[in-house]
Design a protein around this motif. Structure first.
Motif, PDB file in Angstrom:
ATOM      1  N   SER A 175       0.807  -1.221   0.000  1.00  0.00           N
ATOM      2  CA  SER A 175       0.000   0.000   0.000  1.00  0.00           C
ATOM      3  C   SER A 175       0.839   1.270   0.000  1.00  0.00           C
ATOM      4  O   SER A 175       0.484   2.265  -0.645  1.00  0.00           O
ATOM      5  CB  SER A 175      -0.934   0.006   1.218  1.00  0.00           C
ATOM      6  N   PHE A 179       0.419   4.072  -2.772  1.00  0.00           N
ATOM      7  CA  PHE A 179       0.124   5.471  -2.457  1.00  0.00           C
ATOM      8  C   PHE A 179       1.173   6.392  -3.092  1.00  0.00           C
ATOM      9  O   PHE A 179       0.868   7.519  -3.488  1.00  0.00           O
ATOM     10  CB  PHE A 179       0.070   5.680  -0.939  1.00  0.00           C
ATOM     11  N   ASN A 206      -9.155   7.199  -0.308  1.00  0.00           N
ATOM     12  CA  ASN A 206      -8.209   6.228   0.245  1.00  0.00           C
ATOM     13  C   ASN A 206      -7.658   6.693   1.587  1.00  0.00           C
ATOM     14  O   ASN A 206      -7.441   5.880   2.491  1.00  0.00           O
ATOM     15  CB  ASN A 206      -7.079   5.979  -0.745  1.00  0.00           C
ATOM     16  N   THR A 210      -8.101   4.929   5.101  1.00  0.00           N
ATOM     17  CA  THR A 210      -6.880   4.658   5.869  1.00  0.00           C
ATOM     18  C   THR A 210      -7.045   5.006   7.335  1.00  0.00           C
ATOM     19  O   THR A 210      -6.630   4.250   8.227  1.00  0.00           O
ATOM     20  CB  THR A 210      -5.695   5.452   5.269  1.00  0.00           C
ATOM     21  N   HIS A 221       1.020   4.557   4.367  1.00  0.00           N
ATOM     22  CA  HIS A 221       0.301   5.240   3.293  1.00  0.00           C
ATOM     23  C   HIS A 221       0.756   6.691   3.150  1.00  0.00           C
ATOM     24  O   HIS A 221       1.028   7.163   2.040  1.00  0.00           O
ATOM     25  CB  HIS A 221      -1.201   5.191   3.578  1.00  0.00           C
TER      26      HIS A 221
END
Length: 269
Positions: A175, A179, A206, A210, A221
């Protein structure tokens, strides 16, 4: 009577063919097939020298439809490690990001965690995201720059996790690197004057997920997003005359920042 002529490059060879561009006689060894007739090697070389350079993206990559080989390779690497983890569950404990273990010298976890997934839904969502976002960024940056951005962004996410994650917790997943690609996509679309609304919506959604869902490492992230955006900014705004120097210098500079964060993490741990 037909006049017999000799090849201008090989006077001892008679020929009845002339170069379609300059009109000079050429023998079979000097014939180069062209769109109309044949050209001689000299004209062919001149044409290559005067031909306009291929169009390029804002990052300097050749503008052409090419298969996203790096994205495919990254997906395969993630899937291969996922299969290995399922055949040997102990690998998760050995490869995942764990601040306590990293502080003791197991720095490899900072990068292996970027390719590590334990749940099918986790790797499924990450690989779908990589497939949706990766090819566009890969074509815009070029394969080498794209791979560098992905890896450094993933490491940037791991570095922030190492610094801020509770000592005995574990982190894993692609992830952070993904990102980083979202941050790069935002910079790319903004650079070419495209519509940023869809990219912003995806990033905001997102980030909301998160910080809303427990168990998600927001540090990875955020670290990946910042690192990817910073590297992409240097790549798309690099002056043409010093493009390679600025682009790879930006990658190196962000890598240094990431290493500083890791060093601070080691000290405070």
């Amino acid at each position: 009577m037909e006049q017999v002529v000799s090849c201008y490059r090989h006077p001892d060879r008679e020929t009845g063919v002339s170069c379609a561009r300059c009109g000079r006689p050429i023998c079979p060894d000097c014939m180069v097939s062209a769109s109309v007739g044949f050209q001689c090697p000299s004209c062919l070389n001149e044409g290559r020298q005067t031909a306009p350079p291929p169009p390029r993206t804002v990052a300097g990559a050749v503008l052409a439809k090419r298969p996203p080989l790096v994205t495919i390779a990254l997906i395969l690497a993630n899937v291969a490690l996922f299969a290995a983890v399922h055949s040997n569950a102990a690998l998760v404990q050995q490869l995942a990001l764990n601040p306590a273990e990293i502080a003791q010298g197991q720095y490899y976890r900072l990068i292996t965690a970027v390719f590590l997934h334990q749940a099918l839904a986790h790797i499924g969502m990450n690989m779908l995201s990589l497939w949706w976002i990766g090819p566009a960024v890969e074509n815009a940056l070029g394969r080498a720059r794209y791979l560098a951005l992905y890896l450094v962004a993933g490491l940037g996410g791991s570095a922030l996790s190492f610094l801020l994650l509770p000592a005995n917790e574990y982190g894993l997943g692609a992830s952070g690197a993904i990102f980083g690609l979202l941050g790069a996509l935002f910079v790319l679309v903004r650079r070419v004057g495209g519509d940023l609304r869809q990219v912003v919506i995806v990033i905001v959604l997102n980030l909301v997920l998160t910080f809303s869902i427990s168990g998600i490492d927001w540090r990875a992230h955020v670290g990946g997003l910042i690192t990817g955006a910073a590297i992409a900014y240097g790549m798309v705004h690099a002056p043409r005359a010093r493009r390679a120097l600025v682009q790879w210098g930006t990658c190196a500079g962000m890598l240094v920042v990431v290493l500083v964060v890791i060093t601070v993490g080691v000290v405070v741990r």
